[in-house]
Structures are given as C-alpha cells and as structure tokens.
Design an enzyme around this catalytic site. Structure first.
Site, PDB file in Angstrom:
ATOM      1  N   SER B 144       0.914  -1.069  -0.133  1.00 42.49           N
ATOM      2  CA  SER B 144       0.089   0.004  -0.167  1.00 42.49           C
ATOM      3  C   SER B 144       0.942   1.382  -0.043  1.00 42.49           C
ATOM      4  O   SER B 144       1.945   1.162   0.627  1.00 42.49           O
ATOM      5  CB  SER B 144      -0.868  -0.075   1.364  1.00 42.49           C
ATOM      6  OG  SER B 144      -1.441   1.388   1.225  1.00 42.49           O
ATOM      7  N   TYR B 461      -0.451   9.563 -14.746  1.00 49.04           N
ATOM      8  CA  TYR B 461       0.417   9.108 -13.706  1.00 49.04           C
ATOM      9  C   TYR B 461       1.430  10.056 -13.467  1.00 49.04           C
ATOM     10  O   TYR B 461       2.250  10.224 -14.296  1.00 49.04           O
ATOM     11  CB  TYR B 461       0.983   7.808 -13.622  1.00 49.04           C
ATOM     12  CG  TYR B 461       1.647   7.149 -12.593  1.00 49.04           C
ATOM     13  CD1 TYR B 461       1.037   6.083 -11.865  1.00 49.04           C
ATOM     14  CD2 TYR B 461       2.886   7.345 -12.253  1.00 49.04           C
ATOM     15  CE1 TYR B 461       1.519   5.435 -10.817  1.00 49.04           C
ATOM     16  CE2 TYR B 461       3.302   6.711 -11.224  1.00 49.04           C
ATOM     17  CZ  TYR B 461       2.753   5.718 -10.629  1.00 49.04           C
ATOM     18  OH  TYR B 461       3.255   4.888  -9.539  1.00 49.04           O
TER      19      TYR B 461
END
Lengths: 545, 545
Positions: B144, B461
């Site tokens: 994460s 991105y």
C-alpha cells in the site's frame, strides 16, 4: 399523455407526425398488434391452442379500484388518475401481465400516475410521498417482464407510479470524450436520433429498445444486443445522478477510479428501490461504418457450443455471436434438420472488418461449422443485421398474439460458466420439459439461443411455448416459471442475466444473493429510504425492509 | 516467516531455492536495494539532495510499543510479536512510510501479527477480535502507498495485522471456462507460476506485482499494466469469498448477472473495511503467443495526447499504450529535446498481430507521430516489453534510494475525461510546481505518463521529484501530497485511479464520494462489522463508523 407527445429531434424544423398510440395492455404500439385474424392464424400453428383470440377489453370501461391518494395542490398538476393512465401503468409486459390485463384484472393499479417535468419535481414527489406514506414505483416505459413496476402490497397510503417520460432530454454532449449527459426518461430511438447528428451512438440495443428508457436500462442492469465486450449498460456508465429520499447522489464523472467501492454499482441494478435515477453521463461510440456478418451451420449442438466458446475466448470480440439451437433455428426458418446456426458479425467505426471476420470464420470451420452465407464489408452494408433486427423487434408482438390464443410463451434468460453450459442445456430440456408436459398436458417447445457470450461462459436465452387452458394461463405460467428458476439454481446459473429481479424472480434471487450482502444492502436501503416508500417488494422483503 | 517460506510450484519435484529476505523498511527484497554508494551516486543527480544516505536501522534494535494484545490460547499459535514481524507490518510502502521506518519511528506498530493458515483461522481471529475490541488490519503483502495497512487510532484493545500470506493456494482450475479459484494471499509471481503449466494467465501485472497479492488487488481495485480493455481487477473477477464479522459472503460464480446490484462490487475496493477476502474465482486468459510493439515520437505533447485519444477511441484495443511526456521520456532515456514518446503494444494468444499494429501505426502517424522503432510479431518476441518491464519493476527500489538521500519522490495517479486532460496536465505543472518550489525551495521535477487509456479519458500518472530538508522529508511530502489532491479535485479528476484511498487519500475521497452513497456505505459497514474492528480510518471516519 406522454406516450403520444411528439418530440422533435434535435435540429429538426418540421414537427414529426404524431406517434402511434401505445398499447395499454400489451407490447409497443396498437398499430403493430396482430389482428384477430392474424392471432387465430398464429394459434393454428400451435397444437392445443384456443380457436379464437381473447378479446381486448376497452380501457375506458375496465374496473379500477378507487384512488386512495390525494396529492397536495402543489403537486396536483403532475398527477393523473385517468383510467387509461392508471391501467397502462398497472403492469409491465410479462406474459402474466398481458394475460391479466386481457382478463381486465387491474386490482393493483396505481392510485395516481405522476409525470414529473424536472428533477425537482421528482424530489418534491419523493418528499411528499415519504411524509404521506405513499409508495412510489419508478416507471420508465414499462417494459419490465419481472413484475418490476407492479406494487402488490397493501400500503394504505396508496401508490403512485412515477413516470419519467418527461425527463427525456440530452443535456450535454462531449464529443471529445465521446460521452453525453442524458436524462433518464428518454426512449431508445429518441436518444439515438439526438446522438446521430454528432456521429455518435450509445450502441445499446436491448430487445425492448423502442419501448424502454435509459433509466430503466440503468436500474435493471440491462444487456444490449451486442454479444461481446461493451454490452452491459453498467460498462457504458460514466456517472449517475440519483434522487434518493436522503438527498441527490451524483457521482464523479471520470473514465475510471479506484476510490472505494463504486458508487454507481450500488445504484445499477437497484431497480428503483434505492432512488430514482434522473440522469447519467454515458459513454458513447462512433457510429460503425464497416460491418460484415456470416452464418455457419452445425450438425451437432455440442460442436456448435464448442465453436462459440472458441470464438468467445479468441479475443476477436465479434459484435454479434448468436447461437440458435435446432429448435430456435427451425422456428426462425433459418435451418432445419436438427441443425444449429451460428451468426457472427463484426463492426468498426474506423477499419474494414473483413479480415477479422475471416479470422473468426477460420476458427469456426476448425470446430466443424459449415459456411451458410454472409454479407460483405462495404460501409453501410447491414441488410442481414437489419432484417434480423426487424424480426427481433417483432417478437414481443407475436408473444402478445399467442397470449390472446391462450398459448404460454415464456422466455427466461440466464448465464453460467462454460463447464456447466452443456449440463444446463440438457437439464432445461429434460427437467423443464417434464414440467411443461405435466402442467399443460402438451409436449410444448423449448428452444434456446445464446444472446451474449463471455470468455468464461454463455448467456443462454430459453423460450418455452405451450398451449394453456383458457382462464388458467397465468397460473400455468407461474408453475413453469417457478420450475425454470429451480433448474437454473440447481445448475449454478444466475436467476437473470439481463431481465432484472423485480418481484417475479424474488425466490430465485433470495437464494442467489449471499446473506451478508443481503444484510448490507438492506442497511443501505434503510439509510437511503428510511420510510420504505421506494418500490417495496422488489429486491427486498417487507414494507419497511 | 512467510516472506521466506519456499513454495514449490505445481508439478515441481525439486524444491526451489530459499527466497531472498524481504526488506522490513522499504520495497521488495534486501538483495535488490541500492547500496550506500549507489544511493549517493543517484542523489548526486538531484540538485539539493543530501550528500550521504540515511542509515537503515537494525530491525532487531528498533523501539516498539509494548504489545497490548494477548490472544486466547486457541489462537496463540497463529500470532507473532517478534520485532521483525511487527516492524515489517507497521507501514505500507508510501514515501512517508519509508522515511518514517528509516527514522525508526514505529509507534503505530501492530501489537501482534496473525498468520492464518486457513479461512477458518480468519473466521476465528475476527470472532475473537470483535469480542475483545481488537482492531484487525487485513494485510496482503504490504505494498500500500496510501496508508492502507497502518492503523493510526488509539483503540485500547490493540491492533492485529492479519497477514494472509498463508492462504496462497490455487484451489481449482477450470480450463474449459478459463477460470481459477485462488486464495487471496498468493503473490503475483507464485500465482502465474501455478497457472503457466495450464497455458493460462491472470494477466494482471500492477507495478507491485512481485510484492502484492490477489486479495490486495481485489480489496483496492487494482489496475494492471495493460493499457486498455481488461486491466482492472474488477473486470477479471467472477466471484468472491469474503469473511465478514456477519458471516462468510460467497457470490455466485457466473460470467454475468443482472440480479440486483453486484455483490462483488461492494467488496471490490472496500480495502479491508467490510470483510477479509479469502478467495476468488478469477477469469483467466490464454497466454499471449504473438506480440508486437512500436514507439513513436512527438514534438508536441498536445499532438501526442490527441494521438492517444484516437488510439483509445479506435476500438483496436492495444495491450500497451503508454505516453511519456517530455520529462518522463528524458528521465527514462528514451527521448530528448522536449519530445514525447508513445509506446504501443499488441498481443494475442491466437492470431498474428502485425496487422493490428500497422493499423494503429497509421492512426498515430496521421496524428503527427514519427516511428522510432519496434519489435516484430514472432511468437515469444517480447524483448522490448521485457526490458521495459525490468525497468518498471526496478523503479520502487530507486524511490527508496532517493528517500535515503532525502529526496522526495512522490507519485500520484488519477483519471479524467479527455475534455479535461489538457487542463489538468497544465494545472499540475503550474499549480503543483509552485507548491513544490514553495515547500522545497527547489525547482524539482514533475513528469507525467499515461498508464491506462479509456475511450473517454486517460489515467495520467505524475511523478514529483524534489530535494527535501533532511529530517523534514515526511512533512514536506505531506504538503505536496495535499496540494496534489487539491489540484486533482479542482479539475474534476479522481483522487485515485488504482492506488486506493487508504488513510492518505481520505480528504480527497471524502470530497469525491457522494454523500448519500457515503451514508449507504456506512450503513453497510455497520451491518457487516458492527463492532467496527475492520481497518478503522480507511474509507470511513471514526472508530465505530
């Protein structure tokens, strides 16, 4: 009456002719219904059918319960309690709906029909209904075949059918992103007419296309008629606006997001129980210019199924990939002698597609298919698709004619993984065939076609045709329907691939839906609709869930 | 330690060599981390970077809070409280996680780490935790980057990190339907190794592939690295099994269904707040045998964006469609002089793809792209893809090295519709550039690539690289991160396309998520997790939601 209100296509200077009148009891428009003579001729093809058609009651003289609902004066201008409005909003278009309408059984008629002209009207109706304990049944164009628009409880506050036909505008078109903001009440053809001048299409053509709305497609997770890739309305949805009793829910308009569980996916398939979808940003496509199609014959339905699986797993993504089993092929007049037919079509807005069709053809021939004709790749060449489409759109009118001849004509559709497909096909014929014989005393007919195919399984669509005893049509239908749901459940198939759950599929749905999810969904329902006024009986039990 | 437990691939007779040790503080395995010398050399490329790398603390001597949790004897064998286990489960792998680990700040370490070996173990841990008021943080492989596995509250009952690594089996493979039932804790490479002998692949390759799990992909709605079509894990999911405190939720395994809102879509993206995903039936694909790729140069990033849009809207569905803006292209060493690079790739398991690549190439040249090389269409020819993939997988190690040199290296990803793409790109450079200058006092570098493209918009991105003040790295990162979220929100872009929400994206998520949906989701959460033990602080406010 919204059904007959002419709507000018964008850019049109000349008002269009008035639309044909919608049938209050059956499919589509009155002018396309089969005449008494045509009904009798059709019935003569089914051994055991009645000799004469059931008469169609006069909508002005049908018996309706006394309306219980008195709207406040601020909303009175939106509401109708005329018998034609109430009668035409009593049912959807399931076989049992048509039969009950023909019998003049309209005891579940809504007390009033509301025709909002704006989203604020929808908000106002929900606010009033929540306070007055009035049930609200969202209504697109009433094509539900699962009891989705018929409230069957006895809420004393009464029932209002909320007809979204007045919210039918295309509000915004983004030609850069190929998307449009569209009101939920627009009918399929009107939507396409407004997108066409921009070279765009939603390209979502369920069989109900002419008489269903964007909002209905969204609320029921409709499948279009394209066989692969983008066919479910879910995948065409960029964002939604939904009026809930807890406020207006508008999701962010983006092409993709990983921000928590998808808000839209909660409302997609909620069938009017969580809120009223008022508008959506939908993903559009360039209109296809290149089309080609080809048909193949198979002596063996198992070989045909294997060929379809190969096509579905090839990554070639045909626009059309319909397998008709021997019975369906014979009924459609495209093949006899126990042969199955596979129809393949490819489309592109940008590139010739003959090469793609050739690749598909090679695959199908490798699996034993024999070429049986096709159409080429010239821009606009879609005669085969066009004639198939006409027949496809005609089918519900034939179903109504059969209903008038006391012939049961039931369709049920499902999806299962490929490893179960053969077993399911055989089980439906064997087990449901036995039930049809037991219930109707006749052999009947069970046909199947694959309407959609996925890499991991097909969506088989079954048609059952059998003569019923006059006066017992709906009851016999119920028995067959219930048995069909049992067979599907026992073989790991879904209770519905694209017809929704409504009230008719509730028993099967309750078994399919995982219990923790059911609990979560009920909690969500209670959070959004604490008074429980939205379409009670659909998806959830009880009046207050 | 699950990280080093060797797992024999199916059919292998020789046990594989022991795996390299996982890094407790940074990305991947210790053997691949950059040495002190390599860190310094990298830092020398960034004006304003520190001269020497931050030291890596010895995990055996880091300071950890005293464990508050005492598991019952029946669960004690599943639980560890060793410093390496607790330290390595304290954080994910965000920049600020790495920085805090390097500082030895481990105050939010879980009290224990549970390593269930079966689904029943998961059930038992949740049962106990609900009764003992212990927070449970589901943990896949800890990749994460949004604070998804770090509980930051002060629940007195304590915190258990639930590491699913022991649930790593492929339980069933259906080669007919091309699907497999897979336990959630399996890592990407192990999963692919087990599918390979069957000629199948999940074909889901997020950048974290080596160090993330199927369960993590599902819980966070991961995006794979394929640019178009099937890239989101959502679309590859046939059905899920989820252990919730309210019972085990198993959805029906079918290729499609229209039965109510999708149960799976509630759990996809739920980030461990609604239940623990233990297994899933996943859709697989045949392994591609034909691959071809080509690169194109553009003088103008706007022209390049238009070309990518044409590709995305062409229906040709390239497997790879990555646009590198001038800064990104220069950093990757593939183009200079302010030019952008578009890399296109096509793949098929069944058919040669040169024709498809040629069609794409024609489209790109029409939009001003100049060919800059490519690879052919021989089976197995994927050298370009292979080298790109190596570099791609190496990036997080470089990020860690930059962190040791006190250089901020932040990435954030989003998605927006095409009509907003240009404005967003400019706004990020202008507005976030100003924040970077203000916060760091340096010009810094903001690059962009499109990782995924949809017909209706790209997924940009962004990478921000800027020197930080030693000791204030995390705080400066926070300021930049917060500003980035502001810019995305102001320009209608999602707060995350595939990195999930976690705790770090909460402010942006709270603005993005429609309020009625938030209310419904909270109600669902309370129904499934009434004690509020599951990953509190992620998606929802408060300890009991």
């Amino acid at each position: 009456m919204p059904e007959t209100a002419p709507t000018a296509p964008a850019g049109s200077a000349v008002p269009p002719p008035p639309r044909p009148r919608r049938s209050w009891w059956g499919w589509g428009t009155e002018d396309k219904a089969l005449s008494d003579g045509e009904c009798a001729a059709l019935g003569a093809l089914v051994p055991g059918a009645a000799a004469t058609p059931l008469p169609v009651p006069d909508v002005r003289s049908v018996e309706l319960p006394k309306p219980r609902v008195t709207p406040p004066s601020s909303l009175a201008h939106l509401m109708s309690d005329t018998p034609p409005d109430r009668a035409s909003h009593t049912y959807g278009k399931a076989y049992r709906d048509v039969v009950r309408a023909l019998r003049g059984e309209l005891g579940t008629a809504p007390d009033r029909v509301a025709f909002p002209r704006s989203e604020q009207d929808v908000v106002d109706v929900l606010d009033w209904a929540a306070g007055a304990d009035v049930v609200v049944v969202p209504y697109g164009a009433g094509s539900s075949v699962v009891g989705g628009v018929e409230y069957r409880g006895d809420r004393r506050g009464g029932v209002v059918s909320l007809d979204l036909a007045g919210l039918d505008r295309v509000l915004d078109i983004d030609t850069i992103s190929r998307a449009a903001r569209i009101q939920a009440g627009v009918l399929g053809p009107d939507l396409e007419a407004r997108l066409r001048p921009h070279g765009l299409t939603l390209r979502h053509f369920p069989q109900s296309f002419e008489f269903s709305t964007l909002g209905g497609w969204l609320a029921t997770r409709a499948g279009g008629h394209y066989a692969t890739l983008l066919t479910h309305i879910d995948d065409l949805t960029e964002s939604l606006r939904v009026v809930t009793p807890a406020g207006v829910n508008e999701s962010l308009r983006v092409p993709g997001s990983g921000a928590g569980p998808s808000p839209d996916r909660l409302f997609l398939g909620s069938e009017g129980t969580l809120g009223v979808i008022t508008e959506a940003w939908m993903r559009l496509q360039d209109r296809p210019r290149h089309k080609a199609s080809a048909s193949y014959l198979f002596d063996d339905v198992k070989a045909a199924t294997a060929a379809v699986r190969a096509v579905a797993q090839s990554g070639l993504h045909p626009a059309n990939c319909r397998l008709l089993d021997p019975g369906e092929a014979a009924l459609a007049g495209v093949a006899g002698g126990g042969r199955s037919v596979l129809v393949l079509g490819v489309e592109s807005a940008h590139f010739p597609v003959a090469g793609r069709l050739a690749e598909l053809g090679a695959l199908v021939r490798d699996h034993g298919g024999s070429p049986a004709g096709g159409t080429g790749d010239a821009p606009g060449d879609d005669s085969a698709a066009g004639s198939w489409r006409s027949a496809f759109l005609r089918m519900p009118y034939l179903r109504d004619a059969l209903a008038r001849m006391s012939v049961i004509s039931e369709t049920f559709e499902t999806a299962c993984t490929w490893d179960r497909a053969e077993g399911l096909y055989e089980a439906v014929h064997r087990e449901l065939g036995a039930v049809v014989r037991e219930v109707t005393g006749a052999e009947g007919m069970i046909n199947c076609r694959f309407t959609h195919v996925y890499p991991d399984g097909p969506a088989p669509y079954f048609t059952v045709i059998a003569p019923a005893r006059r006066g017992a049509e709906a009851e016999m239908w119920d028995e067959i329907k219930s048995a069909a749901m049992e067979v599907l459940g026992a073989h790991g198939a879904t209770v519905t691939h694209h017809h929704a759950v409504g009230r008719d599929h509730r028993p099967g749905y309750d078994r399919q839906r995982p219990e923790p999810f059911a609990r979560a969904l009920r909690a969500a329902k209670h959070a959004l609709d604490p008074a429980g006024i939205l379409n009670p009986g659909v998806l959830f039990d009880g009046e207050r869930s």
